[in-house]
Motif scaffolding. Sequence first.
Motif, PDB file in Angstrom:
ATOM      1  N   GLN A  48       0.844  -1.195   0.000  1.00  0.00           N
ATOM      2  CA  GLN A  48       0.000   0.000   0.000  1.00  0.00           C
ATOM      3  C   GLN A  48       0.880   1.246   0.000  1.00  0.00           C
ATOM      4  O   GLN A  48       1.846   1.338   0.749  1.00  0.00           O
ATOM      5  N   LYS A  80     -11.771  -4.550  -8.026  1.00  0.00           N
ATOM      6  CA  LYS A  80     -11.325  -5.343  -6.885  1.00  0.00           C
ATOM      7  C   LYS A  80     -11.905  -6.747  -7.041  1.00  0.00           C
ATOM      8  O   LYS A  80     -13.121  -6.919  -7.181  1.00  0.00           O
ATOM      9  N   SER A 124      -3.177   5.902  -7.403  1.00  0.00           N
ATOM     10  CA  SER A 124      -2.894   4.658  -6.673  1.00  0.00           C
ATOM     11  C   SER A 124      -3.419   4.658  -5.245  1.00  0.00           C
ATOM     12  O   SER A 124      -4.054   3.695  -4.801  1.00  0.00           O
ATOM     13  N   PHE A 128      -6.450   2.047  -4.483  1.00  0.00           N
ATOM     14  CA  PHE A 128      -6.002   0.816  -3.831  1.00  0.00           C
ATOM     15  C   PHE A 128      -5.807   1.014  -2.327  1.00  0.00           C
ATOM     16  O   PHE A 128      -4.807   0.589  -1.754  1.00  0.00           O
ATOM     17  N   TYR A 134      -6.599  -7.148  -7.271  1.00  0.00           N
ATOM     18  CA  TYR A 134      -7.178  -6.213  -8.229  1.00  0.00           C
ATOM     19  C   TYR A 134      -6.799  -6.626  -9.642  1.00  0.00           C
ATOM     20  O   TYR A 134      -5.871  -7.421  -9.852  1.00  0.00           O
ATOM     21  N   ILE A 156      -2.547  -6.092  -3.411  1.00  0.00           N
ATOM     22  CA  ILE A 156      -2.137  -4.968  -2.581  1.00  0.00           C
ATOM     23  C   ILE A 156      -1.999  -5.476  -1.151  1.00  0.00           C
ATOM     24  O   ILE A 156      -2.954  -6.009  -0.579  1.00  0.00           O
TER      25      ILE A 156
END
Length: 402
Positions: A48, A80, A124, A128, A134, A156
Amino acid sequence: MNNKYLNYAILFLLIFLLGQTFLSTPQVETEQPDTPITFQTTKNSYKQGKVIELKLQNHTDENINIQLNSCPEEPFNVYKVGSEENTQVSATPEIPCESINNPYKEEILIKAQSTSTLRYNYWSNQLFQEQGRYKISANIKLPDETFQVNSNEFEITEPGLIWKTWNTVLYRPIYNALIFLIDIIPGKNLGVGIIALTLIIRGLLYGQNKKALTAQKKMAEIQPRLNNLREKYKDNQQKLAEETMKIWQEHKVNPMSGCMPLLVQFPILIALFYVVQDGINPDQTLFLYAPLKDFTFQNVTTNFLGLLELTKQNLYVLPLIVGGLQFFQLYLANQRNKNQNKTKNKQAEQMQSVQNTMLYFMPVMIAVITASLPAGVGLYWGTSTLFAIMQQVIINKETNTN
């Protein structure tokens, strides 16, 4: 801390930043394409906070223009991946679409039999935010057909402890300080904010820098005596250590006293570098503290003095200025060491040779890095170097009058 080691430390920082700028991430393996265009992320797993990069491969012998979602939406649709169904996620940050330094406005050209990399650097963090799997998807329209392209699934994951500590202790406070300064500055000018933040941080570190530079100067003053000792007791290491300790005690010098302040400052200066590099990217809004959550990025002026567009590269003028300032800073340090170290021995000559090499190599390297990054980073680097030059001059005068 000997000036030679300071140069090595700065060189390490430059190599680190250069690597972050130019080195690409390892490619993941791709399957045999069944469509003219294929999507593939550069990694199968991202922490992340990391920017997702998507490689677009054209397998045909013709150039292809791919239509993108309208800015400020993300270039291609993101889903997702769930156990039963996929859920589309979206983001519309306050991107200055007319001026962003990215080819993501309406379409992207993929040349025949070539690859183009599309970075989700403006989306991003918002797209996310949640951990999980994803994929990226798009409908590609060609003159004779329309087909859907899906990327590989990528994950992620939670960032590590080091990144969390870095973000909490260094990056986030400095980033919020920059946004706060821009918010209170008349005209909300990014350049003025960068200069103000750089001067504030360098000012807060002034005491640490003064200790380090003063210690370096004292070490340079006693260096001739230490060099003589090395020649005199080159076959008796125990005696050399005893006599060296006596000189340190006589002059009240701790060889580590010049090193520790610099080691403390480096993480702060690196964090400041990345804050300035990110600039006014609206994708960073999740790092803002509550009082700044309503900050409007579209009101920020990114042009400095009518000469520099700080979100874009400046290939000539700014790199020459920054490189020149770095040359002058190293020249001052080099001249100081030449004047203080009159001893002619092999070690002194080797040290002087290293310093002479750094005198010309580092400014060129810094100029090249400055030309490859947004001008805002060069403005920060130039301001920081100019501050360091003035500080060096002041400390030299203070120590010479004592």
